[in-house]
Design a protein around this motif. Structure first.
Motif, PDB file in Angstrom:
ATOM      1  N   VAL A  58       0.928  -1.244   0.134  1.00 29.73           N
ATOM      2  CA  VAL A  58      -0.096   0.048  -0.009  1.00 29.73           C
ATOM      3  C   VAL A  58       0.947   1.192  -0.209  1.00 29.73           C
ATOM      4  O   VAL A  58       1.828   1.570   0.949  1.00 29.73           O
ATOM      5  CB  VAL A  58      -0.993   0.099   1.199  1.00 29.73           C
ATOM      6  CG1 VAL A  58      -1.739   1.273   1.332  1.00 29.73           C
ATOM      7  CG2 VAL A  58      -1.810  -1.116   1.293  1.00 29.73           C
ATOM      8  N   LEU A  59       0.592   2.075  -0.952  1.00 32.77           N
ATOM      9  CA  LEU A  59       1.509   3.111  -1.143  1.00 32.77           C
ATOM     10  C   LEU A  59       0.733   4.435   0.113  1.00 32.77           C
ATOM     11  O   LEU A  59      -0.530   4.506  -0.219  1.00 32.77           O
ATOM     12  CB  LEU A  59       1.365   3.716  -2.487  1.00 32.77           C
ATOM     13  CG  LEU A  59       2.028   2.682  -3.448  1.00 32.77           C
ATOM     14  CD1 LEU A  59       2.333   3.426  -4.838  1.00 32.77           C
ATOM     15  CD2 LEU A  59       3.441   2.466  -3.010  1.00 32.77           C
ATOM     16  N   VAL A  60       1.604   5.140   0.554  1.00 36.63           N
ATOM     17  CA  VAL A  60       1.178   6.244   1.584  1.00 36.63           C
ATOM     18  C   VAL A  60       1.591   7.694   0.767  1.00 36.63           C
ATOM     19  O   VAL A  60       3.071   7.682   0.551  1.00 36.63           O
ATOM     20  CB  VAL A  60       1.720   5.932   2.942  1.00 36.63           C
ATOM     21  CG1 VAL A  60       1.171   6.836   3.915  1.00 36.63           C
ATOM     22  CG2 VAL A  60       1.210   4.478   3.416  1.00 36.63           C
ATOM     23  N   PRO A  61       0.694   8.676   0.674  1.00 38.38           N
ATOM     24  CA  PRO A  61       1.351   9.989   0.498  1.00 38.38           C
ATOM     25  C   PRO A  61       2.317  10.602   1.533  1.00 38.38           C
ATOM     26  O   PRO A  61       2.243  10.079   2.521  1.00 38.38           O
ATOM     27  CB  PRO A  61      -0.007  10.711   0.509  1.00 38.38           C
ATOM     28  CG  PRO A  61      -1.117   9.810   0.561  1.00 38.38           C
ATOM     29  CD  PRO A  61      -0.662   8.393   0.914  1.00 38.38           C
ATOM     30  N   VAL A  62       3.452  10.969   0.873  1.00 35.12           N
ATOM     31  CA  VAL A  62       4.490  11.567   1.728  1.00 35.12           C
ATOM     32  C   VAL A  62       4.059  12.450   2.958  1.00 35.12           C
ATOM     33  O   VAL A  62       4.585  12.084   4.065  1.00 35.12           O
ATOM     34  CB  VAL A  62       5.626  12.133   0.876  1.00 35.12           C
ATOM     35  CG1 VAL A  62       5.126  13.613   0.374  1.00 35.12           C
ATOM     36  CG2 VAL A  62       6.737  12.447   1.534  1.00 35.12           C
ATOM     37  N   GLU A  63       3.132  12.991   2.687  1.00 27.35           N
ATOM     38  CA  GLU A  63       2.651  14.000   4.071  1.00 27.35           C
ATOM     39  C   GLU A  63       2.151  13.155   5.071  1.00 27.35           C
ATOM     40  O   GLU A  63       2.333  13.456   6.283  1.00 27.35           O
ATOM     41  CB  GLU A  63       1.503  15.018   3.357  1.00 27.35           C
ATOM     42  CG  GLU A  63       2.036  15.933   2.402  1.00 27.35           C
ATOM     43  CD  GLU A  63       1.986  15.454   1.052  1.00 27.35           C
ATOM     44  OE1 GLU A  63       1.314  14.281   0.947  1.00 27.35           O
ATOM     45  OE2 GLU A  63       2.346  16.116   0.146  1.00 27.35           O
ATOM     46  N   GLU A  64       1.298  12.049   4.620  1.00 27.80           N
ATOM     47  CA  GLU A  64       0.876  11.202   5.636  1.00 27.80           C
ATOM     48  C   GLU A  64       2.062  10.516   6.280  1.00 27.80           C
ATOM     49  O   GLU A  64       2.109  10.336   7.536  1.00 27.80           O
ATOM     50  CB  GLU A  64      -0.175  10.178   5.111  1.00 27.80           C
ATOM     51  CG  GLU A  64      -0.877   9.438   6.110  1.00 27.80           C
ATOM     52  CD  GLU A  64      -1.915   8.166   5.423  1.00 27.80           C
ATOM     53  OE1 GLU A  64      -2.015   7.279   5.926  1.00 27.80           O
ATOM     54  OE2 GLU A  64      -2.480   8.749   4.283  1.00 27.80           O
ATOM     55  N   ALA A  65       3.010   9.971   5.772  1.00 26.87           N
ATOM     56  CA  ALA A  65       4.053   9.288   6.097  1.00 26.87           C
ATOM     57  C   ALA A  65       4.911  10.267   7.193  1.00 26.87           C
ATOM     58  O   ALA A  65       5.198   9.736   8.090  1.00 26.87           O
ATOM     59  CB  ALA A  65       4.776   8.668   5.041  1.00 26.87           C
ATOM     60  N   ILE A  66       5.136  11.416   6.938  1.00 24.95           N
ATOM     61  CA  ILE A  66       5.969  12.411   7.615  1.00 24.95           C
ATOM     62  C   ILE A  66       5.099  12.619   8.908  1.00 24.95           C
ATOM     63  O   ILE A  66       5.666  12.589   9.891  1.00 24.95           O
ATOM     64  CB  ILE A  66       6.027  13.582   6.773  1.00 24.95           C
ATOM     65  CG1 ILE A  66       7.199  13.305   5.757  1.00 24.95           C
ATOM     66  CG2 ILE A  66       6.749  14.667   7.952  1.00 24.95           C
ATOM     67  CD1 ILE A  66       7.489  14.571   4.789  1.00 24.95           C
ATOM     68  N   HIS A  67       3.995  12.767   8.709  1.00 18.66           N
ATOM     69  CA  HIS A  67       2.905  13.132   9.973  1.00 18.66           C
ATOM     70  C   HIS A  67       2.990  11.705  10.878  1.00 18.66           C
ATOM     71  O   HIS A  67       3.112  11.815  12.138  1.00 18.66           O
ATOM     72  CB  HIS A  67       1.433  13.476   9.540  1.00 18.66           C
ATOM     73  CG  HIS A  67       0.429  13.725  10.619  1.00 18.66           C
ATOM     74  ND1 HIS A  67       0.702  14.833  11.249  1.00 18.66           N
ATOM     75  CD2 HIS A  67      -0.414  13.045  11.161  1.00 18.66           C
ATOM     76  CE1 HIS A  67      -0.208  14.636  12.173  1.00 18.66           C
ATOM     77  NE2 HIS A  67      -0.941  13.546  12.078  1.00 18.66           N
ATOM     78  N   SER A  68       3.061  10.527  10.226  1.00 19.81           N
ATOM     79  CA  SER A  68       2.944   9.666  11.013  1.00 19.81           C
ATOM     80  C   SER A  68       4.271   9.207  11.964  1.00 19.81           C
ATOM     81  O   SER A  68       4.414   8.878  13.079  1.00 19.81           O
ATOM     82  CB  SER A  68       2.520   8.178  10.266  1.00 19.81           C
ATOM     83  OG  SER A  68       2.637   7.022  10.928  1.00 19.81           O
ATOM     84  N   ALA A  69       5.367   9.686  10.999  1.00 20.13           N
ATOM     85  CA  ALA A  69       6.672   9.486  11.723  1.00 20.13           C
ATOM     86  C   ALA A  69       6.898  10.319  12.697  1.00 20.13           C
ATOM     87  O   ALA A  69       7.451  10.098  13.800  1.00 20.13           O
ATOM     88  CB  ALA A  69       7.757   9.709  10.661  1.00 20.13           C
TER      89      ALA A  69
END
Length: 74
Positions: A58-69
């Motif tokens: 599943v690909l995750v938008p970069v903004e979502e990945a950064i927020h999650s990190a």
């Protein structure tokens, strides 16, 4: 008197961003590489690409990945 490193660094920072990236690439290449590590990264990239193309990941938008990190770090 400034060290040779400081002088070179100051001059390099006057370059455009594209030129600095190119310089950094050339400098890193001049240090050499570890073929075993390069091969392992190549295999990992191919495996991940195959997973994406086969829809096994599943690909995750970069903004979502950064927020999650960021949430995980706080």
């Amino acid at each position: 008197m400034a060290s040779q490193f400081a002088t070179i660094e100051a001059e390099a920072l006057k370059l455009s961003p594209e030129e600095r990236v190119s310089l950094a690439d050339h400098l890193l290449a001049s240090v050499g590489s570890n073929d075993e590590v390069d091969d392992a990264w190549g295999a990992e990239i191919e495996r991940r690409l195959a997973d994406v193309e086969a829809a096994r990941t599943v690909l995750v938008p970069v903004e979502e990945a950064i927020h999650s990190a960021r949430r995980a770090l706080t």
